[in-house]
Write a protein that holds these residues in place. Structure first.
Motif, short mmCIF file in Angstrom:
data_model
loop_
_atom_site.label_atom_id
_atom_site.label_comp_id
_atom_site.label_asym_id
_atom_site.label_seq_id
_atom_site.Cartn_x
_atom_site.Cartn_y
_atom_site.Cartn_z
N UNK A 1 0.83 -1.20 0.00
CA UNK A 1 0.00 0.00 0.00
C UNK A 1 0.87 1.26 0.00
N UNK A 2 1.94 1.27 0.77
CA UNK A 2 2.83 2.43 0.80
C UNK A 2 3.54 2.62 -0.54
N UNK A 3 3.94 1.53 -1.15
CA UNK A 3 4.61 1.62 -2.45
C UNK A 3 3.64 2.16 -3.50
N UNK A 4 2.39 1.72 -3.45
CA UNK A 4 1.39 2.20 -4.41
C UNK A 4 1.11 3.68 -4.18
N UNK A 5 1.06 4.12 -2.94
CA UNK A 5 0.81 5.53 -2.63
C UNK A 5 1.99 6.40 -3.07
N UNK A 6 3.19 5.90 -2.97
CA UNK A 6 4.37 6.66 -3.35
C UNK A 6 4.43 6.86 -4.86
N UNK A 7 3.88 5.92 -5.62
CA UNK A 7 3.90 6.02 -7.08
C UNK A 7 2.69 6.77 -7.60
N UNK A 8 1.84 7.24 -6.78
CA UNK A 8 0.65 7.93 -7.24
C UNK A 8 -0.54 7.01 -7.27
N UNK A 9 -0.37 5.78 -7.23
CA UNK A 9 -1.33 4.69 -7.18
C UNK A 9 -2.81 4.99 -7.34
N UNK A 10 -3.17 6.00 -8.11
CA UNK A 10 -4.58 6.24 -8.35
C UNK A 10 -5.29 6.94 -7.21
N UNK A 11 -4.54 7.60 -6.34
CA UNK A 11 -5.15 8.29 -5.21
C UNK A 11 -5.23 9.77 -5.50
N UNK A 12 -6.34 10.38 -5.13
CA UNK A 12 -6.52 11.81 -5.30
C UNK A 12 -5.91 12.57 -4.13
N UNK A 13 -6.12 13.87 -4.10
CA UNK A 13 -5.55 14.71 -3.05
C UNK A 13 -6.11 14.35 -1.68
N UNK A 14 -7.39 13.94 -1.63
CA UNK A 14 -8.02 13.63 -0.36
C UNK A 14 -7.87 12.15 0.00
N UNK A 15 -7.05 11.41 -0.76
CA UNK A 15 -6.86 9.99 -0.46
C UNK A 15 -7.93 9.10 -1.09
N UNK A 16 -8.81 9.70 -1.88
CA UNK A 16 -9.85 8.90 -2.54
C UNK A 16 -9.32 8.41 -3.89
N UNK A 17 -9.78 7.27 -4.33
CA UNK A 17 -9.35 6.78 -5.65
C UNK A 17 -9.81 7.74 -6.75
N UNK A 18 -8.96 7.94 -7.73
CA UNK A 18 -9.29 8.81 -8.86
C UNK A 18 -9.98 7.97 -9.91
N UNK A 19 -11.13 8.45 -10.37
CA UNK A 19 -11.87 7.73 -11.40
C UNK A 19 -11.27 8.05 -12.77
N UNK A 20 -11.25 7.05 -13.65
CA UNK A 20 -10.82 7.34 -15.01
C UNK A 20 -11.86 8.22 -15.70
N UNK A 21 -11.47 9.04 -16.66
CA UNK A 21 -12.45 9.91 -17.33
C UNK A 21 -13.49 9.07 -18.06
N UNK A 22 -14.70 9.59 -18.07
CA UNK A 22 -15.79 8.88 -18.74
C UNK A 22 -15.66 9.02 -20.25
N UNK A 23 -15.98 7.93 -20.94
CA UNK A 23 -16.02 8.00 -22.39
C UNK A 23 -17.33 8.64 -22.81
N UNK A 24 -17.32 9.44 -23.85
CA UNK A 24 -18.57 10.04 -24.30
C UNK A 24 -19.53 8.96 -24.76
N UNK A 25 -20.80 9.18 -24.46
CA UNK A 25 -21.81 8.20 -24.87
C UNK A 25 -22.01 8.27 -26.37
N UNK A 26 -22.24 7.12 -26.94
CA UNK A 26 -22.55 7.11 -28.36
C UNK A 26 -23.98 7.60 -28.54
N UNK A 27 -24.17 8.44 -29.53
CA UNK A 27 -25.49 8.99 -29.75
C UNK A 27 -26.36 7.99 -30.48
#
Length: 74
Positions: free
Chosen positions: A18-44
């Motif tokens: 867990x510490x190694x993942x946090x040191x590499x940026x491991x998908x954590x936001x500023x508040x320690x919450x996981x960062x979501x990947x950007x949403x793909x636009x919906x197909x019309x």
């Protein structure tokens, strides 16, 4: 006794990972919450219905042609 030692080793490994993942940026936001990947636009969806018998414009045109051809609805 062996079980207790194995549990301590497992906890230590998890903490280190867990510490190694946090040191590499491991998908954590500023508040320690996981960062979501950007949403793909919906197909019309198609703006017109696919089947002609569901298309109001097609049905109006068909009714108009029927009225013009023989002067009655059917």
């Amino acid at each position: 006794m062996v079980f207790l030692v194995m549990m301590l080793i497992a906890v230590a490994v998890v903490v280190l990972v867990m510490r190694a993942a946090a040191a590499q940026g491991g998908g954590q936001g500023a508040a320690g919450r996981p960062v979501r990947p950007p949403r793909r636009p919906r197909t019309q969806r198609p703006t017109r219905p696919l089947a002609p018998d569901d298309d109001p414009e097609f049905l109006r045109e068909l009714e108009r042609r029927t009225k013009r051809d023989d002067g009655s609805l059917s």
